[in-house]
Design a protein around this motif. Structure first.
Motif, PDB file in Angstrom:
ATOM      1  N   ALA A 197       0.826  -1.270   0.005  1.00  0.00           N
ATOM      2  CA  ALA A 197       0.051   0.121  -0.111  1.00  0.00           C
ATOM      3  C   ALA A 197       0.846   1.123   0.114  1.00  0.00           C
ATOM      4  O   ALA A 197       1.763   1.172   0.695  1.00  0.00           O
ATOM      5  CB  ALA A 197      -0.898  -0.050   1.199  1.00  0.00           C
ATOM      6  N   ILE A 237      -1.806   8.060   0.001  1.00  0.00           N
ATOM      7  CA  ILE A 237      -2.201   8.784  -1.241  1.00  0.00           C
ATOM      8  C   ILE A 237      -2.831  10.192  -0.839  1.00  0.00           C
ATOM      9  O   ILE A 237      -2.626  11.396  -1.353  1.00  0.00           O
ATOM     10  CB  ILE A 237      -3.157   8.030  -1.950  1.00  0.00           C
ATOM     11  N   ASP A 278      -5.198   8.110   3.904  1.00  0.00           N
ATOM     12  CA  ASP A 278      -5.561   7.169   3.079  1.00  0.00           C
ATOM     13  C   ASP A 278      -4.535   6.351   2.207  1.00  0.00           C
ATOM     14  O   ASP A 278      -3.431   7.114   2.021  1.00  0.00           O
ATOM     15  CB  ASP A 278      -6.740   7.716   1.900  1.00  0.00           C
ATOM     16  N   TYR A 279      -4.707   5.065   1.998  1.00  0.00           N
ATOM     17  CA  TYR A 279      -3.826   4.147   1.643  1.00  0.00           C
ATOM     18  C   TYR A 279      -4.517   3.495   0.420  1.00  0.00           C
ATOM     19  O   TYR A 279      -5.551   3.171   0.452  1.00  0.00           O
ATOM     20  CB  TYR A 279      -3.210   3.317   2.490  1.00  0.00           C
ATOM     21  N   ARG A 280      -3.577   3.382  -0.904  1.00  0.00           N
ATOM     22  CA  ARG A 280      -4.205   2.658  -1.875  1.00  0.00           C
ATOM     23  C   ARG A 280      -3.394   1.484  -2.016  1.00  0.00           C
ATOM     24  O   ARG A 280      -2.216   1.593  -2.210  1.00  0.00           O
ATOM     25  CB  ARG A 280      -4.140   3.402  -3.142  1.00  0.00           C
ATOM     26  N   TRP A 281      -4.374   0.296  -1.939  1.00  0.00           N
ATOM     27  CA  TRP A 281      -3.572  -0.904  -1.997  1.00  0.00           C
ATOM     28  C   TRP A 281      -3.329  -1.270  -3.403  1.00  0.00           C
ATOM     29  O   TRP A 281      -3.828  -0.706  -4.258  1.00  0.00           O
ATOM     30  CB  TRP A 281      -4.205  -1.989  -1.188  1.00  0.00           C
ATOM     31  N   ARG A 327      -7.972  -1.129  -3.836  1.00  0.00           N
ATOM     32  CA  ARG A 327      -8.834  -0.564  -2.763  1.00  0.00           C
ATOM     33  C   ARG A 327      -8.010   0.574  -1.925  1.00  0.00           C
ATOM     34  O   ARG A 327      -6.814   0.515  -1.835  1.00  0.00           O
ATOM     35  CB  ARG A 327      -8.944  -2.017  -1.740  1.00  0.00           C
ATOM     36  N   VAL A 328      -8.984   1.307  -1.543  1.00  0.00           N
ATOM     37  CA  VAL A 328      -8.659   2.548  -0.719  1.00  0.00           C
ATOM     38  C   VAL A 328      -9.013   2.326   0.760  1.00  0.00           C
ATOM     39  O   VAL A 328     -10.101   2.035   0.844  1.00  0.00           O
ATOM     40  CB  VAL A 328      -8.978   3.627  -1.268  1.00  0.00           C
ATOM     41  N   ARG A 364      -8.897   4.010   4.843  1.00  0.00           N
ATOM     42  CA  ARG A 364      -8.378   4.944   5.866  1.00  0.00           C
ATOM     43  C   ARG A 364      -8.075   4.684   6.981  1.00  0.00           C
ATOM     44  O   ARG A 364      -8.764   3.586   7.667  1.00  0.00           O
ATOM     45  CB  ARG A 364      -9.730   6.072   5.914  1.00  0.00           C
TER      46      ARG A 364
END
Length: 67
Positions: A8, A11, A28-31, A35-36, A38
């Motif tokens: 991840a 972002i 927030d992380y985008r894998w 998938r995002v 929080r």
């Protein structure tokens, strides 16, 4: 079985002034699956009423090698 390793990248994050200090409220992380998610750094209920500013987070990829 060949499973893809999950990773991840951060972002964006929400920041607010709390007790006179600027603190990260959530991030927030985008894998790599798209998938995002929080991740809250404070209790979400206590964030109600805070003036949260959203800013982008740029993450530089590293090779993992020490220099």
């Amino acid at each position: 079985m060949n499973k893809k390793r999950l990773s991840a990248q951060p972002i964006r994050e929400g920041i607010a002034e709390i007790s006179g200090m600027i603190k990260v409220v959530w991030r927030d992380y985008r894998w790599n699956t798209g998938r995002v998610v929080r991740d809250w750094h404070i209790d979400p209920d206590s964030a109600e009423g805070l003036e949260i500013k959203v800013r982008s987070v740029e993450c530089k990829k590293t090779s993992g090698k020490a220099s």
